[in-house]
Design a protein around this motif. Structure first.
Motif, PDB file in Angstrom:
ATOM      1  N   ASP A 146      78.752  81.729  50.572  1.00 13.99           N
ATOM      2  CA  ASP A 146      79.802  83.065  50.275  1.00 13.99           C
ATOM      3  C   ASP A 146      80.315  83.442  51.543  1.00 13.99           C
ATOM      4  O   ASP A 146      79.722  83.345  52.564  1.00 13.99           O
ATOM      5  N   HIS A 154      74.346  76.983  48.703  1.00 18.90           N
ATOM      6  CA  HIS A 154      73.940  76.929  47.742  1.00 18.90           C
ATOM      7  C   HIS A 154      74.988  76.202  46.917  1.00 18.90           C
ATOM      8  O   HIS A 154      76.250  76.247  46.964  1.00 18.90           O
ATOM      9  N   HIS A 210      78.765  75.667  48.784  1.00 16.59           N
ATOM     10  CA  HIS A 210      79.435  76.373  49.407  1.00 16.59           C
ATOM     11  C   HIS A 210      78.457  77.585  50.016  1.00 16.59           C
ATOM     12  O   HIS A 210      77.206  77.553  49.663  1.00 16.59           O
ATOM     13  N   PHE A 243      79.985  91.093  45.330  1.00 17.19           N
ATOM     14  CA  PHE A 243      80.162  90.604  46.751  1.00 17.19           C
ATOM     15  C   PHE A 243      80.564  91.728  47.697  1.00 17.19           C
ATOM     16  O   PHE A 243      81.609  92.496  47.350  1.00 17.19           O
ATOM     17  N   ARG A 296      76.367  79.428  30.314  1.00 18.08           N
ATOM     18  CA  ARG A 296      75.851  79.983  31.357  1.00 18.08           C
ATOM     19  C   ARG A 296      76.476  81.226  31.601  1.00 18.08           C
ATOM     20  O   ARG A 296      77.816  80.687  32.011  1.00 18.08           O
TER      21      ARG A 296
HETATM   22  O1  LIG Z   1      76.468  81.204  38.909  1.00 15.88           O
HETATM   23  C1  LIG Z   1      75.705  81.229  39.886  1.00 15.88           C
HETATM   24  O2  LIG Z   1      74.451  81.313  39.796  1.00 15.88           O
HETATM   25  C2  LIG Z   1      76.155  81.452  41.377  1.00 15.88           C
HETATM   26  C3  LIG Z   1      77.681  81.620  41.589  1.00 15.88           C
HETATM   27  C4  LIG Z   1      77.758  81.685  42.843  1.00 15.88           C
HETATM   28  O3  LIG Z   1      77.588  80.917  43.734  1.00 15.88           O
HETATM   29  C5  LIG Z   1      79.202  82.177  43.355  1.00 15.88           C
HETATM   30  O4  LIG Z   1      79.824  83.104  42.486  1.00 15.88           O
HETATM   31  O5  LIG Z   1      79.585  82.526  44.556  1.00 15.88           O
END
Ligand SMILES: O=C(O)CCC(=O)C(=O)O
Ligand SMILES: [Fe+2]
Length: 167
Positions: free
Chosen positions: A52, A110, A50, A126, A120
């Motif tokens: 952001d 990403h 995706h 954001f 994790r």
């Molecule tokens: O957990 C991560 O490292 C990335 C999370 C992510 O891409 C997001 O929350 O948009």
């Protein structure tokens, strides 16, 4: 964190020669991502590919386990992001940054994959975008010939004619 994200956004705007942009009032969203990984999930996807959607993301990555991967914009190939140094954040740009900058800033594709069977956690802030106008236009579209004619017909030769093209 909020102060950090609006300052990074303002620096990005400055890098485009826009020194008077404030992101102070733009809405933000805070999210904690928890991935309940186990030895059985190694190799599986945690978050699918995706970008952001907002302007900017500041991420506190898990310092014990990696898994975040970013795509090369030319080849589409994904590379793992190193486990962060303690006390550092990862910053990436979203779709609104691309639209807001008229394509000068690039969003980043990403994804997250499970690389070890341990839980994790990542923490994301954001910087989204204003509800109404992401980048209010100051001028209407115009062609150079029309603008020359406008300057001649109004006799406004010192930039005043621009005001007539206000959006
Ligand atoms: O957990 C991560 O490292 C990335 C999370 C992510 O891409 C997001 O929350 O948009
Ligand atoms: Fe993301």
């Amino acid at each position: 964190m909020h102060e950090l994200i609006v300052r990074v956004a303002a620096r990005l705007a400055s890098s485009l020669g826009l020194d008077d942009c404030s992101f102070q009032d733009w809405p933000c969203q805070f999210r904690i991502n928890r991935y309940n990984y186990t030895p059985d999930t190694v190799g599986e996807s945690g978050v699918q590919v995706h970008t952001d959607s907002g302007f900017l993301t500041v991420l506190q990555e898990d310092e014990r386990v990696g898994g975040l991967e970013v795509a090369d914009p030319d080849t589409g190939e994904f590379s793992p992001v190193d486990i962060p140094l303690p006390g550092t954040f990862l910053v990436n740009l979203g779709d609104v940054a691309t639209a807001w900058s008229n394509g000068a800033l690039h969003n980043v594709r990403h994804r997250v994959r499970c690389v070890a069977g341990v839980p994790r956690v990542s923490i994301a802030l954001f910087l989204l975008a204003p509800r109404d106008d992401v980048r209010p236009r100051r001028f209407r579209d115009f062609g150079y010939d029309d603008y020359r004619r406008l300057r001649q017909s109004t006799g406004e030769h010192a930039g005043e004619a621009l005001a007539r093209l206000a959006a």
